[in-house]
Design a protein around this motif. Structure first.
Motif, PDB file in Angstrom:
ATOM      1  N   LEU A  87       0.822  -1.212   0.000  1.00  0.00           N
ATOM      2  CA  LEU A  87       0.000   0.000   0.000  1.00  0.00           C
ATOM      3  C   LEU A  87       0.853   1.258   0.000  1.00  0.00           C
ATOM      4  N   LYS A  88       0.333   2.268  -0.683  1.00  0.00           N
ATOM      5  CA  LYS A  88       1.004   3.558  -0.829  1.00  0.00           C
ATOM      6  C   LYS A  88       0.106   4.662  -0.278  1.00  0.00           C
ATOM      7  N   PRO A  89       0.686   5.790   0.074  1.00  0.00           N
ATOM      8  CA  PRO A  89      -0.158   6.905   0.534  1.00  0.00           C
ATOM      9  C   PRO A  89      -1.234   7.289  -0.487  1.00  0.00           C
ATOM     10  N   ASP A  90      -0.935   7.138  -1.782  1.00  0.00           N
ATOM     11  CA  ASP A  90      -1.923   7.459  -2.820  1.00  0.00           C
ATOM     12  C   ASP A  90      -3.120   6.524  -2.812  1.00  0.00           C
ATOM     13  N   ASP A  91      -3.034   5.419  -2.084  1.00  0.00           N
ATOM     14  CA  ASP A  91      -4.173   4.510  -1.975  1.00  0.00           C
ATOM     15  C   ASP A  91      -5.175   4.976  -0.928  1.00  0.00           C
ATOM     16  N   THR A  92      -4.840   6.026  -0.206  1.00  0.00           N
ATOM     17  CA  THR A  92      -5.753   6.568   0.803  1.00  0.00           C
ATOM     18  C   THR A  92      -7.042   7.034   0.141  1.00  0.00           C
ATOM     19  N   ALA A  93      -8.162   6.527   0.637  1.00  0.00           N
ATOM     20  CA  ALA A  93      -9.456   6.835   0.032  1.00  0.00           C
ATOM     21  C   ALA A  93     -10.557   6.172   0.849  1.00  0.00           C
ATOM     22  N   VAL A  94     -11.777   6.567   0.540  1.00  0.00           N
ATOM     23  CA  VAL A  94     -12.924   5.791   0.993  1.00  0.00           C
ATOM     24  C   VAL A  94     -13.198   4.749  -0.089  1.00  0.00           C
ATOM     25  N   TYR A  95     -13.250   3.509   0.319  1.00  0.00           N
ATOM     26  CA  TYR A  95     -13.456   2.404  -0.616  1.00  0.00           C
ATOM     27  C   TYR A  95     -14.921   1.971  -0.564  1.00  0.00           C
ATOM     28  N   TYR A  96     -15.533   1.901  -1.747  1.00  0.00           N
ATOM     29  CA  TYR A  96     -16.937   1.541  -1.871  1.00  0.00           C
ATOM     30  C   TYR A  96     -17.070   0.241  -2.658  1.00  0.00           C
ATOM     31  N   CYS A  97     -17.984  -0.605  -2.214  1.00  0.00           N
ATOM     32  CA  CYS A  97     -18.262  -1.804  -2.991  1.00  0.00           C
ATOM     33  C   CYS A  97     -19.539  -1.598  -3.805  1.00  0.00           C
ATOM     34  N   ASN A  98     -19.568  -2.280  -4.913  1.00  0.00           N
ATOM     35  CA  ASN A  98     -20.660  -2.136  -5.885  1.00  0.00           C
ATOM     36  C   ASN A  98     -20.991  -3.505  -6.447  1.00  0.00           C
ATOM     37  N   LEU A  99     -22.271  -3.774  -6.574  1.00  0.00           N
ATOM     38  CA  LEU A  99     -22.716  -5.038  -7.145  1.00  0.00           C
ATOM     39  C   LEU A  99     -23.768  -4.738  -8.193  1.00  0.00           C
ATOM     40  N   ILE A 100     -23.613  -5.368  -9.336  1.00  0.00           N
ATOM     41  CA  ILE A 100     -24.581  -5.184 -10.422  1.00  0.00           C
ATOM     42  C   ILE A 100     -25.258  -6.510 -10.706  1.00  0.00           C
ATOM     43  N   ALA A 101     -26.559  -6.503 -10.547  1.00  0.00           N
ATOM     44  CA  ALA A 101     -27.381  -7.650 -10.920  1.00  0.00           C
ATOM     45  C   ALA A 101     -28.504  -7.071 -11.798  1.00  0.00           C
ATOM     46  N   ALA A 102     -29.731  -7.234 -11.384  1.00  0.00           N
ATOM     47  CA  ALA A 102     -30.816  -6.561 -12.108  1.00  0.00           C
ATOM     48  C   ALA A 102     -30.759  -5.052 -11.860  1.00  0.00           C
ATOM     49  N   TRP A 103     -30.199  -4.708 -10.710  1.00  0.00           N
ATOM     50  CA  TRP A 103     -30.004  -3.307 -10.321  1.00  0.00           C
ATOM     51  C   TRP A 103     -28.552  -3.136  -9.888  1.00  0.00           C
ATOM     52  N   ALA A 104     -28.176  -1.899  -9.683  1.00  0.00           N
ATOM     53  CA  ALA A 104     -26.860  -1.592  -9.138  1.00  0.00           C
ATOM     54  C   ALA A 104     -27.007  -1.256  -7.663  1.00  0.00           C
ATOM     55  N   TYR A 105     -26.127  -1.847  -6.834  1.00  0.00           N
ATOM     56  CA  TYR A 105     -26.171  -1.638  -5.400  1.00  0.00           C
ATOM     57  C   TYR A 105     -24.815  -1.117  -4.936  1.00  0.00           C
ATOM     58  N   TRP A 106     -24.859  -0.240  -3.920  1.00  0.00           N
ATOM     59  CA  TRP A 106     -23.637   0.333  -3.365  1.00  0.00           C
ATOM     60  C   TRP A 106     -23.561   0.079  -1.867  1.00  0.00           C
ATOM     61  N   GLY A 107     -22.365  -0.178  -1.384  1.00  0.00           N
ATOM     62  CA  GLY A 107     -22.115  -0.223   0.043  1.00  0.00           C
ATOM     63  C   GLY A 107     -21.863   1.182   0.565  1.00  0.00           C
ATOM     64  N   GLN A 108     -21.706   1.299   1.871  1.00  0.00           N
ATOM     65  CA  GLN A 108     -21.616   2.617   2.494  1.00  0.00           C
ATOM     66  C   GLN A 108     -20.207   3.187   2.481  1.00  0.00           C
ATOM     67  N   GLY A 109     -19.205   2.404   2.135  1.00  0.00           N
ATOM     68  CA  GLY A 109     -17.838   2.919   2.111  1.00  0.00           C
ATOM     69  C   GLY A 109     -17.085   2.605   3.387  1.00  0.00           C
ATOM     70  N   THR A 110     -15.809   2.355   3.229  1.00  0.00           N
ATOM     71  CA  THR A 110     -14.940   2.130   4.370  1.00  0.00           C
ATOM     72  C   THR A 110     -13.639   2.891   4.140  1.00  0.00           C
ATOM     73  N   GLN A 111     -13.179   3.599   5.170  1.00  0.00           N
ATOM     74  CA  GLN A 111     -12.010   4.467   5.036  1.00  0.00           C
ATOM     75  C   GLN A 111     -10.727   3.654   5.118  1.00  0.00           C
ATOM     76  N   VAL A 112      -9.866   3.864   4.146  1.00  0.00           N
ATOM     77  CA  VAL A 112      -8.529   3.275   4.147  1.00  0.00           C
ATOM     78  C   VAL A 112      -7.521   4.424   4.127  1.00  0.00           C
ATOM     79  N   THR A 113      -6.670   4.461   5.133  1.00  0.00           N
ATOM     80  CA  THR A 113      -5.682   5.520   5.248  1.00  0.00           C
ATOM     81  C   THR A 113      -4.295   4.908   5.307  1.00  0.00           C
ATOM     82  N   ILE A 114      -3.440   5.348   4.411  1.00  0.00           N
ATOM     83  CA  ILE A 114      -2.060   4.864   4.364  1.00  0.00           C
ATOM     84  C   ILE A 114      -1.154   6.004   4.804  1.00  0.00           C
ATOM     85  N   SER A 115      -0.551   5.821   5.948  1.00  0.00           N
ATOM     86  CA  SER A 115       0.270   6.887   6.508  1.00  0.00           C
ATOM     87  C   SER A 115       1.235   6.316   7.523  1.00  0.00           C
ATOM     88  N   SER A 116       2.393   6.931   7.604  1.00  0.00           N
ATOM     89  CA  SER A 116       3.360   6.527   8.626  1.00  0.00           C
ATOM     90  C   SER A 116       3.201   7.389   9.865  1.00  0.00           C
TER      91      SER A 116
END
Length: 113
Positions: A84-113
């Motif tokens: 992992l790199k500092p540039d990977d810092t972000a809120v990560y969202y999951c998405n699923l596509i079936a008959a509809w598109a669904y989104w998760g609420q997001g989880t924070q990933v922070t890369i820092s020393s």
């Protein structure tokens, strides 16, 4: 159908983290499951996708470092993130596509020393 993302946290550069996305409810004919991320002050971007057939695709910035996988029995898919790199810092969202598109609420990933 609801998606629940989990597993985010604070990691040092070079470390690893695995985020999960659990789907509740009845889902049929899943076309694709994906992870997106939104870095601070930037637009949301596609990180990785696993198709219903099992094929995977990755953003150039994460190729060779991230792996998307799924556990059909648990209705869960994952994103294993290594080197992992500092540039990977972000809120990560999951998405699923079936008959509809669904989104998760997001989880924070922070890369820092």
């Amino acid at each position: 159908v609801q998606l629940q993302a989990s597993g985010g946290g604070l990691v040092q550069p070079g470390g690893s983290l695995k985020v999960s996305c659990s789907a509740s409810g009845s889902i049929s004919r899943i076309k694709a499951m994906s992870w997106y991320r939104q870095p601070p002050g930037k637009q949301r971007e596609l990180v990785a996708t696993i198709a219903g057939s099992g094929g995977t695709n990755y953003a150039d910035s994460v190729k060779g470092r991230f792996t998307i996988s799924r556990d059909n029995a648990k209705n869960t898919f994952y994103l294993q993130m290594n080197s992992l790199k500092p540039d990977d810092t972000a809120v990560y969202y999951c998405n699923l596509i079936a008959a509809w598109a669904y989104w998760g609420q997001g989880t924070q990933v922070t890369i820092s020393s």
